[in-house]
Motif scaffolding. Structure first.
Motif, mmCIF file in Angstrom:
data_model
loop_
_atom_site.group_PDB
_atom_site.id
_atom_site.type_symbol
_atom_site.label_atom_id
_atom_site.label_comp_id
_atom_site.label_asym_id
_atom_site.label_seq_id
_atom_site.Cartn_x
_atom_site.Cartn_y
_atom_site.Cartn_z
ATOM 1 N N TRP A 100 0.841 -1.205 0.000
ATOM 2 C CA TRP A 100 0.000 0.000 0.000
ATOM 3 C C TRP A 100 0.872 1.250 0.000
ATOM 4 N N TRP A 101 1.873 1.277 0.891
ATOM 5 C CA TRP A 101 2.721 2.463 0.983
ATOM 6 C C TRP A 101 3.464 2.702 -0.328
ATOM 7 N N MET A 102 3.977 1.661 -0.935
ATOM 8 C CA MET A 102 4.758 1.818 -2.160
ATOM 9 C C MET A 102 3.901 2.351 -3.305
ATOM 10 N N LEU A 103 2.683 1.862 -3.422
ATOM 11 C CA LEU A 103 1.795 2.389 -4.456
ATOM 12 C C LEU A 103 1.434 3.840 -4.185
ATOM 13 N N ARG A 104 1.109 4.139 -2.937
ATOM 14 C CA ARG A 104 0.796 5.529 -2.594
ATOM 15 C C ARG A 104 2.004 6.433 -2.828
ATOM 16 N N ALA A 105 3.192 5.902 -2.555
ATOM 17 C CA ALA A 105 4.405 6.703 -2.723
ATOM 18 C C ALA A 105 4.710 6.989 -4.190
ATOM 19 N N LEU A 106 4.127 6.207 -5.090
ATOM 20 C CA LEU A 106 4.237 6.516 -6.521
ATOM 21 C C LEU A 106 3.109 7.429 -6.988
ATOM 22 N N GLY A 107 2.192 7.756 -6.096
ATOM 23 C CA GLY A 107 1.091 8.645 -6.444
ATOM 24 C C GLY A 107 -0.205 7.942 -6.764
ATOM 25 N N HIS A 108 -0.250 6.615 -6.573
ATOM 26 C CA HIS A 108 -1.473 5.866 -6.895
ATOM 27 C C HIS A 108 -2.484 6.026 -5.765
ATOM 28 N N GLU A 109 -3.698 6.404 -6.099
ATOM 29 C CA GLU A 109 -4.731 6.642 -5.093
ATOM 30 C C GLU A 109 -5.603 5.413 -4.851
ATOM 31 N N ARG A 110 -5.812 4.611 -5.865
ATOM 32 C CA ARG A 110 -6.796 3.525 -5.781
ATOM 33 C C ARG A 110 -6.139 2.232 -5.282
ATOM 34 N N ILE A 111 -5.618 2.285 -4.089
ATOM 35 C CA ILE A 111 -4.997 1.118 -3.466
ATOM 36 C C ILE A 111 -5.604 0.927 -2.085
ATOM 37 N N PRO A 142 3.371 5.485 -14.713
ATOM 38 C CA PRO A 142 3.974 6.793 -15.015
ATOM 39 C C PRO A 142 4.439 7.555 -13.776
ATOM 40 N N ALA A 143 5.507 7.059 -13.155
ATOM 41 C CA ALA A 143 6.108 7.728 -11.992
ATOM 42 C C ALA A 143 7.571 7.342 -11.936
ATOM 43 N N THR A 144 8.392 8.258 -11.496
ATOM 44 C CA THR A 144 9.835 8.000 -11.448
ATOM 45 C C THR A 144 10.454 8.253 -10.080
ATOM 46 N N ASP A 145 9.678 8.762 -9.129
ATOM 47 C CA ASP A 145 10.224 9.101 -7.818
ATOM 48 C C ASP A 145 9.246 8.696 -6.726
ATOM 49 N N TRP A 146 9.801 8.357 -5.559
ATOM 50 C CA TRP A 146 8.973 8.150 -4.370
ATOM 51 C C TRP A 146 8.495 9.513 -3.892
ATOM 52 N N ARG A 147 7.186 9.647 -3.705
ATOM 53 C CA ARG A 147 6.600 10.950 -3.378
ATOM 54 C C ARG A 147 6.202 11.093 -1.915
ATOM 55 N N LEU A 148 6.322 10.049 -1.136
ATOM 56 C CA LEU A 148 6.053 10.142 0.294
ATOM 57 C C LEU A 148 7.377 10.288 1.033
ATOM 58 N N PRO A 149 7.362 10.902 2.209
ATOM 59 C CA PRO A 149 8.625 11.214 2.902
ATOM 60 C C PRO A 149 9.377 9.977 3.366
ATOM 61 N N LEU A 150 10.680 10.011 3.130
ATOM 62 C CA LEU A 150 11.609 8.975 3.565
ATOM 63 C C LEU A 150 12.734 9.634 4.357
ATOM 64 N N VAL A 151 13.307 8.905 5.298
ATOM 65 C CA VAL A 151 14.501 9.375 6.004
ATOM 66 C C VAL A 151 15.538 8.263 5.985
ATOM 67 N N ASP A 152 16.803 8.649 5.969
ATOM 68 C CA ASP A 152 17.884 7.672 6.036
ATOM 69 C C ASP A 152 18.481 7.671 7.438
ATOM 70 N N LEU A 252 -3.943 11.501 10.303
ATOM 71 C CA LEU A 252 -2.680 12.061 10.780
ATOM 72 C C LEU A 252 -1.556 11.707 9.798
ATOM 73 N N SER A 253 -1.782 11.966 8.535
ATOM 74 C CA SER A 253 -0.809 11.600 7.516
ATOM 75 C C SER A 253 0.366 12.569 7.509
ATOM 76 N N GLY A 254 1.455 12.150 6.862
ATOM 77 C CA GLY A 254 2.619 13.012 6.712
ATOM 78 C C GLY A 254 3.881 12.497 7.360
ATOM 79 N N ALA A 255 3.795 11.395 8.122
ATOM 80 C CA ALA A 255 4.986 10.855 8.781
ATOM 81 C C ALA A 255 5.918 10.227 7.750
ATOM 82 N N ALA A 256 7.208 10.206 8.066
ATOM 83 C CA ALA A 256 8.224 9.651 7.181
ATOM 84 C C ALA A 256 8.497 8.195 7.547
ATOM 85 N N LEU A 257 8.968 7.432 6.563
ATOM 86 C CA LEU A 257 9.361 6.042 6.744
ATOM 87 C C LEU A 257 10.881 5.929 6.749
ATOM 88 N N TYR A 258 11.419 5.255 7.748
ATOM 89 C CA TYR A 258 12.835 4.892 7.758
ATOM 90 C C TYR A 258 12.915 3.436 7.326
#
Length: 277
Positions: A100-111, A142-152, A252-258
């Protein structure tokens, strides 16, 4: 909402592309929901099977590139107009929420994640099959970048010392305390992290708590810190996505994934806390 009930899935079954996210290929081969393709955690949702994979760099389940995952979605016949349902047999934690997160991170809404997983689908009257459906490939998503927040790891080390940020570890409490560790070579936790196990997202029936209950749970944890200032991790970046889904449900969306999570952190000579540290 990011969830779908088993009855809603049953009643609109033909509208969805189903992805079975149970990690073991043998489980999929033994029986899966009709029309479901297998989304393999190690081959499709991470690069864990790649030659030279080193958990000290990216953890046990590092993300593939966005472009690679976009190509995989196309191979599964998924485009921006496709309604997708992901399920597993562990309340979404292994690894439907990661999908779910990976699809959303590409901008897909219908997941959507199937609430209650495979067991709920069977209770609703759906019958498993061993037949592997034919794939109908499409161009890469049609997406080339992860659009949800990530931290290293470097960012995590900085934010763990920042009182305006919060670092959440969703592993079992005994693993966070360093009393038990079955997956990684070192027990303990990242200094400054707090613990709220992903299992607290579920009720006694194995399904997600109501949104208002999740909101109260996470507002109590966050206090006056906004969710955008929260980073979430686990052992290898999989069950952390379960909590990111719960936060989405709670509004409460907006948190980053490590993604590297404890599996990367504990192998890198970084500071550690816990009874065995």
């Amino acid at each position: 909402m990011p969830l779908i009930s088993a009855t809603d899935l049953r009643d609109r079954f033909s509208a969805f592309r189903l992805l079975d996210a149970r990690p073991a290929p043998a489980d999929y081969a033994a029986g899966h929901l009709p029309g479901a393709l297998h989304a393999d955690l190690n081959r499709h949702l991470s690069t864990a099977t790649e030659p030279g994979h080193d958990p000290a760099r990216g953890g046990r389940h590092p993300l593939p590139s966005a472009a690679r995952f976009a190509a995989q979605l196309g191979a599964w016949g998924i485009g921006p107009d496709t309604e997708v349902v992901a399920y597993d047999a562990a309340g979404g934690s292994n690894a439907a929420a990661r999908l779910w997160w990976m699809l959303r991170a590409l901008g897909h809404e219908r997941i959507f994640v199937l609430d209650g997983g495979l067991a709920a689908a069977l209770e609703a009257g759906l019958t498993p099959t061993v037949e592997v459906p034919a794939q109908e490939p499409r161009p890469p998503y049609p997406a080339t970048d992860w659009r949800l927040p990530l931290v290293d790891a470097e960012r995590v080390e900085a934010l763990s010392l920042d009182p305006s940020r919060k670092l959440l570890d969703v592993r079992a409490a005994e693993r966070w305390r360093g009393e038990n560790e079955t997956f990684d070579p070192v027990a303990g936790h990242i200094p400054g992290s707090v613990n709220l196990p992903w299992t607290d997202n579920l009720g006694p029936d194995g399904r997600f708590k109501a949104p208002e209950a999740l909101r109260a749970q996470y507002q109590a944890l966050l206090g006056d810190i906004p969710p955008e200032q929260l980073a979430v991790h686990c052992g290898s970046g999989v069950t952390a996505c379960h909590t990111l889904l719960a936060l989405e449900m709670a509004g409460l969306s907006g948190a980053a994934l490590y993604v590297g999570s404890w599996s990367e952190w504990c192998r890198g000579g970084r500071p550690q806390s816990g009874v065995s540290a």
